[in-house]
Design a protein around this motif. Sequence first.
Motif, PDB file in Angstrom:
ATOM      1  N   ALA B  50       0.844  -1.208   0.000  1.00 25.46           N
ATOM      2  CA  ALA B  50       0.000   0.000   0.000  1.00 25.46           C
ATOM      3  C   ALA B  50       0.874   1.250   0.000  1.00 25.46           C
ATOM      4  O   ALA B  50       0.578   2.241  -0.677  1.00 25.46           O
ATOM      5  CB  ALA B  50      -0.924  -0.004   1.218  1.00 25.46           C
ATOM      6  N   HIS B  51       1.949   1.179   0.737  1.00 22.04           N
ATOM      7  CA  HIS B  51       2.849   2.329   0.835  1.00 22.04           C
ATOM      8  C   HIS B  51       3.553   2.573  -0.500  1.00 22.04           C
ATOM      9  O   HIS B  51       3.659   3.720  -0.972  1.00 22.04           O
ATOM     10  CB  HIS B  51       3.857   2.059   1.958  1.00 22.04           C
ATOM     11  N   ARG B  53       2.503   1.710  -3.400  1.00 23.64           N
ATOM     12  CA  ARG B  53       1.498   2.163  -4.357  1.00 23.64           C
ATOM     13  C   ARG B  53       1.149   3.629  -4.137  1.00 23.64           C
ATOM     14  O   ARG B  53       1.062   4.423  -5.077  1.00 23.64           O
ATOM     15  CB  ARG B  53       0.250   1.297  -4.202  1.00 23.64           C
ATOM     16  N   ALA B  54       0.948   3.986  -2.874  1.00 24.25           N
ATOM     17  CA  ALA B  54       0.574   5.370  -2.567  1.00 24.25           C
ATOM     18  C   ALA B  54       1.687   6.325  -2.978  1.00 24.25           C
ATOM     19  O   ALA B  54       1.438   7.424  -3.477  1.00 24.25           O
ATOM     20  CB  ALA B  54       0.270   5.506  -1.081  1.00 24.25           C
ATOM     21  N   ARG B  57       1.640   6.472  -6.925  1.00 25.17           N
ATOM     22  CA  ARG B  57       0.475   7.121  -7.549  1.00 25.17           C
ATOM     23  C   ARG B  57       0.282   8.566  -7.120  1.00 25.17           C
ATOM     24  O   ARG B  57      -0.672   9.197  -7.503  1.00 25.17           O
ATOM     25  CB  ARG B  57      -0.793   6.302  -7.257  1.00 25.17           C
ATOM     26  N   PHE B  58       1.197   9.057  -6.299  1.00 27.75           N
ATOM     27  CA  PHE B  58       1.138  10.468  -5.936  1.00 27.75           C
ATOM     28  C   PHE B  58       1.631  11.334  -7.096  1.00 27.75           C
ATOM     29  O   PHE B  58       1.226  12.466  -7.245  1.00 27.75           O
ATOM     30  CB  PHE B  58       2.000  10.719  -4.695  1.00 27.75           C
TER      31      PHE B  58
END
Lengths: 933, 602
Positions: B50-51, B53-54, B57-58
């Motif tokens: 999740a980290h 990906r986040a 995608r920022f």
Amino acid sequence: MIARANGITRPVTVQVDGRSVTVEEGTTVLQALRSVGSTVPTLCYSDRMKPYGACRTCLVEVEGRKPVASCHTPVAPGAKYRTRSPYLTKIRKNITELIVSDHPLECLDCTANGRCDLQDLAQEVGLRTPRYENPRTHNPPRDDSHPFIKLEMDKCIGCALCVRACDEVQGSFILAMEGRGYDTRVIAGNDTGFEAAKCVSCGQCVFECPVAALEEPGTREFGLPDTQITTTCSYCGVGCSLNVNVKDGRVVNIEPNRLGSANTGHTCVKGRFAHQFAHSEDRLTSPLIRNDDGTFREASWDEALDLISTKFKEIRDQHGPEAFSAISSSRCTNEENYLMQKFARVAMGTNSIDNCSRVCHSPSAYALGQALGTGAGTNPFEDVFHSDLIVLVGANPTEAHPVFGSKIKQAVLAGCKLIVLDPRNTELARLADIHLPLRPGSNVAVLNAMQGVLMDEGFMDEDFIRQHSVGFEEMKAEVEKYTPEWAAEIAGIDAELIRSAARMYGRAGTAQFLWGLGVTEAGHGSNSVFAMINMAVMTGNIGRPGAGTSPIRGQNNVQGASDVGALPNVFSDYRPVTNEEARAEHRKAWGVEPPSNVGLRIPDMFDAAHAGTLKGMYILAEDVAQSDPNTTHVEGALRSLDFLVVQEIFMNPTAEFAHVVLPGTTFLEKDGTFVNSDRRIQRVRSAIDPLPGTMVDGDIVNTIARRMGVDLGADDGPGTPVNPGKIMDELALLSPKWGGVSYQRLEEEGFLQWPCWDPQHPGTPVVHAGGETLRPDGKARLTPTPWQEPGELPDDEYPWMLTTGRQLFHYNVGTMTRRTDIVKLAQAQEETLRIHPGDARRAQIRHGEMVDVVSRRGQVRVRVEVTKATNKGTVFMTFHFPESRTNILTGEAVDEFTGCPEYKVCAVRLEPVSQGEVQNRPARQTVEVAARS
Amino acid sequence: MSSNLIALQNKFLGQGTTVYDRLSLLHEEQGFISDQDIQALADQYNLPPAHIRATARFYDELGRETAAQHTVKVCMGEACRAAPGGGCSALEHGLSEALGVEMGETGAHGVRLDHVACLGYCGLGPNAMVDDLPVSMAGENAVSAVSDHVLHGRALSLKEPQNAIYLPEDGKPCVLLRRLTSDVTSLERARAAGAYSALEKALNEMSPDEVIQEVEASGLRGRGGAGFPTGIKFRTVAEAEAADGSGRKFVVDNSDEGDAGSYIDKELLERDPHTHLEGLLLAAYACGAQEAYIYLRFEYPRAFQVMANAIQEAREAGLIGANILGSDFSCQVHLVKGKGAYICGEETSLLRSLEGVPALVSYKPPFPAVKGLFGCPTAVNNTETLHTLPWIVEHGGDAYAAMGHNRSKGTKLVSLNTAVVRPGLYEVELGVTLREVIFDLAGGMAHGRRFKGVQVGGPLGSILPESALDTPLTFEDLDAAGGILGHAGIVVYTDEDDLVKICRGLMAFCAVESCGKCFPCRIGAVRGTELFDQMMSPEEGGVTPQRLVLLGDLLETMKVGSLCALGSMTPLPMESLLNHFPDELDRYRVPGGNGTSPKVTS
């Protein structure tokens, strides 16, 4: 969060709404304004986490300056803050209007209706309908993949409390905010949904959600709760304080208690979601009496209790007190355990009372008692935040004690160093600075070598040793025999690793040992504990915050069951039954002469039953046929008894052997106290009435005694229920270290950590302060810890070392968890044998296949899970699954001091199961073992 | 929130290496980051997916999930919006038609059409980036040249444009452009022109504190926009201690010049990289930092290449690394490429980006000077600020303070757009008026257009009317006039520009670039864009009194409530619109409407 510049803080005086307040420098405006009773709305703030500063509704006016967000702004000396004004209301209303413009107005259909922070705010600022026309809103798909956590992103307000909870409290990092700007959204894992993201289901995200973007089951099915009861969790030894939400006598759901001292508002999946067992249809709701043909029939309470009191009297009078023994329960309250031991000693006249700590942490209690004078851990949980180094031995707290595991993880991520001694590659082992993947059974060897390094390389605190210890020379003489190279050979690890670990411990200013059953159940557990205490004493790591030696206790009240005297050799507070002073006090309080010969320990009880000297047993809530080692031996013992009473909430393998089965109650249905792993005495409060047909366990014990003509002093007169507060008063009277404990204080203070000597004593988070131990001489005893091989070693026939333990989603033999919605989790389905990929290749078995695991005592069939979480040479199974009966395999070797069995060291061989055989095997047994009437 | 993630990165990737670094490497290799890539990284390094990906995608660039053979990106800067011939919206339309692909999509032929933030050729717009090459699309055949290249494989006939630079006249102060009389990009030529002599002087003759004293005496204030006194910042960093006791300190060069209309840092980096490195090293020496970072946006590929070469040369010459020039001073320099997020120009966002966590803005205090990169004291400075330091060390702080006006000392670079006769980069002494810059230096209005307003300081700057043209270019005077100096990119709007449309674009820019953390900016910018759309649409009722009240409320809420300057200053140009250009709104009133626009004070 108090910021300290150079460790020094100065007082700062400010005005809030006209009132003057002085706070520490670095205090936030929000903390300051709350301290004088002012309030501001917040949507993204939780006092469990760092400020975030997103919602901006906590803005306050500052005289002569621009408004500031109070949640993250430190107080400025002399500043005058205003929390309410028409201007602030206008800004807050405008912000609320923006939020609501992207939030469905479906309050009536929402489970947060009536307890929604956004709804409250809208009402507070007077917002009705947002003025924005046709706003673009979010309509992403629901994530329904998880049984306990539902995500409805259209309701999300973007406060990130869930993400931060997963990070700053749980430490699992499953959640994140993906993207940028308006389309930022919460994702689980690689946007795969909660279930596939391997969420540990602690539920903290749901708990922190200020709206209902994250939702748990309960309210939607049952409606809003009508009552909330604060109690203490009955799973592991962490002792989480829970708020049980009840409607119409039924548990709706369970939430963490923010004020809980042990859990500080956190829970794990079990405490939070695994409560449905209380309402399970499998619950025993009638006493059962065994028919001659071996089946059971339902009986009235009168009939069952009469039969029991008659039989117990018969055994006592015809065969003598030694023909009876009782096993008390670490699952039950202190008061019930106290009653149980008093029943054995007063009504039956025997000291043959024991509890399951025998098979878990008896070596810890024994060694700590011998060396430091008290049979419990030295330091509280929160001390992990004061340690420079944690040495974790044979424990997997992120699965077995998840809330404490999270605290350790947070401490380590914040910079505390970590050494892990464990044959498994656990989550914490992966985070460790040094991981020693030692062979099961080799603890003492490695710990001895570490002692040697500390000694050889001058890491000793000689002043401390001189002032605060005895026995140094004897210990030194023993330790000198061991080198890292020697231990490395036995443990199958690199000698340099042992050296580095010892040096890291020696260099750390404040270091603590924490251990689990991988120490006590892994061969010569008492010596392992002595070795750790030796190292702590040698380096002066005793009696200080962040230092010490603490076992992580396995069950909710395993500490308490022993504390209150459910042991064959001691009364409550570990006062020997042979101690004249203690005997005199008991004689006076109980009005009878207590038995003076040390009673049978659990393994001795089974031996005595086989020998025919033990005729009757009373087992309270303890599934010995499943959880004790060498199941075949245990079953034989139970079978040979003349009369066995088993008191349980569900039918189980032990109860199958009973002559009378009595339906007890769960922790949700009773009042009392538990003692957790760090000596915290906390209240248990009945949240729901006992299920019809059942009885509170303490009342059962008390009634049997009454029917035998014995008054245990536990009630307010014949026919009245047990009064737990009264029992606590007696316990306090007879137990010096509990002298100050009372229900009134527990209500007022929330918890007390023993030793708590008198009503004015505040309790003792860190024992042995300043190195003054609780031994009579005030010194720590250094103890020689000679190396002995474990009772079981692999050979050509049984080449693999099997070690056992818990997994996150289940608890012990699964009696409770397997009757809850936990079983809906894909990760919690079935037992597996975990094996390293290299080993699997060598053994020619593949992931997902069935395999027979054969030990010198028995064999079980189980599915294979190939995983790097287990190191080479060692295979792993849990003991949660009745159908695989892991303890058929485990051995009879025990710790020489305490009789604690070596569950963790069991040589096995693996036999692949042919395809045909698997198919012919009946479908996996279900958990139900229905009562046959 | 992020400290745990940083600890995980340190454990599993190695100290100082970040998820952002890994993702950037992968993106450089393949041009996109797929879901599978994210999972593979997570598995390989035992890090939470999740980290990763986040973090990915920022960013606009790391957010791309699929490969494209060619990518054509249209510059969306204000200058390009206001460029002749319909600006970037006409260009976007033309390219979409020629390439047969919608904006934001990849066609079957593997060509992707996308937006890109300001490319820094504001005097030559409209512009675009074809794969990694910025090109001016001002010429008539530019669109067909691009389509010939990406669709038919012909060599791209467009060349990378070149901004005009105008050195000050003889006798006028020249600090920043002083070495640009010749090509000084190589170390040899730079040293011949005097580069690193200030560093030598500092290392041989001055203590770090003495360097700080000179900077304090100079009165230099940060050139990135906030105008914070540089000397005070350095002193704070020099005196602060890392909370973890590691003794680490950092200097970070903020070369994430995302302000549309500004190409100041870009030209300094491209043309005089060694003076820039010298400034960076002087800052590190003064602050006691052992490591320096240059954060440079991907939209400036040439600047990145030049800086990378310069760092390599300097390292080989012993000017970077251990014991620089034989002294006790050691400093490593890291060059990090931005991946397309305007907000990373905000200092806390930039630090989070360097730390490898999603680059959300952090509240202050604690200020980066006390608790910055990886929790350590950090001086974050704009490119131009650092570039000034060698001059100050050579000539002394007093000499610098003798230039300028009031509390705005020294000189400043300004950049102008195509509305003027001589668009380009100028060095001016602070205190010069806007009129002098636009009408004297830059030759006044081009193409026979009339002056309408001027936006100083990027997309967050107010739009000043003609009446404000005599305002001196200083922090204080512009502030008094309701404007900002900012980074001093200057975009002149003409009678052809529709300021309502411009403001709509600025609001939309805020919506796209908002980090998404604070509510007023995250939601407000979207609502504001919608509100502009409704006001600009006769069908939806156009400008109405109610809508203007709502807009006023929204602007105030964003100004007061937002966490950082993006949200709190985006309202400035819109307030200019309401206050100074009410007639612009009248065009969008629908007959029957009865309101007049309210005055909003800033």
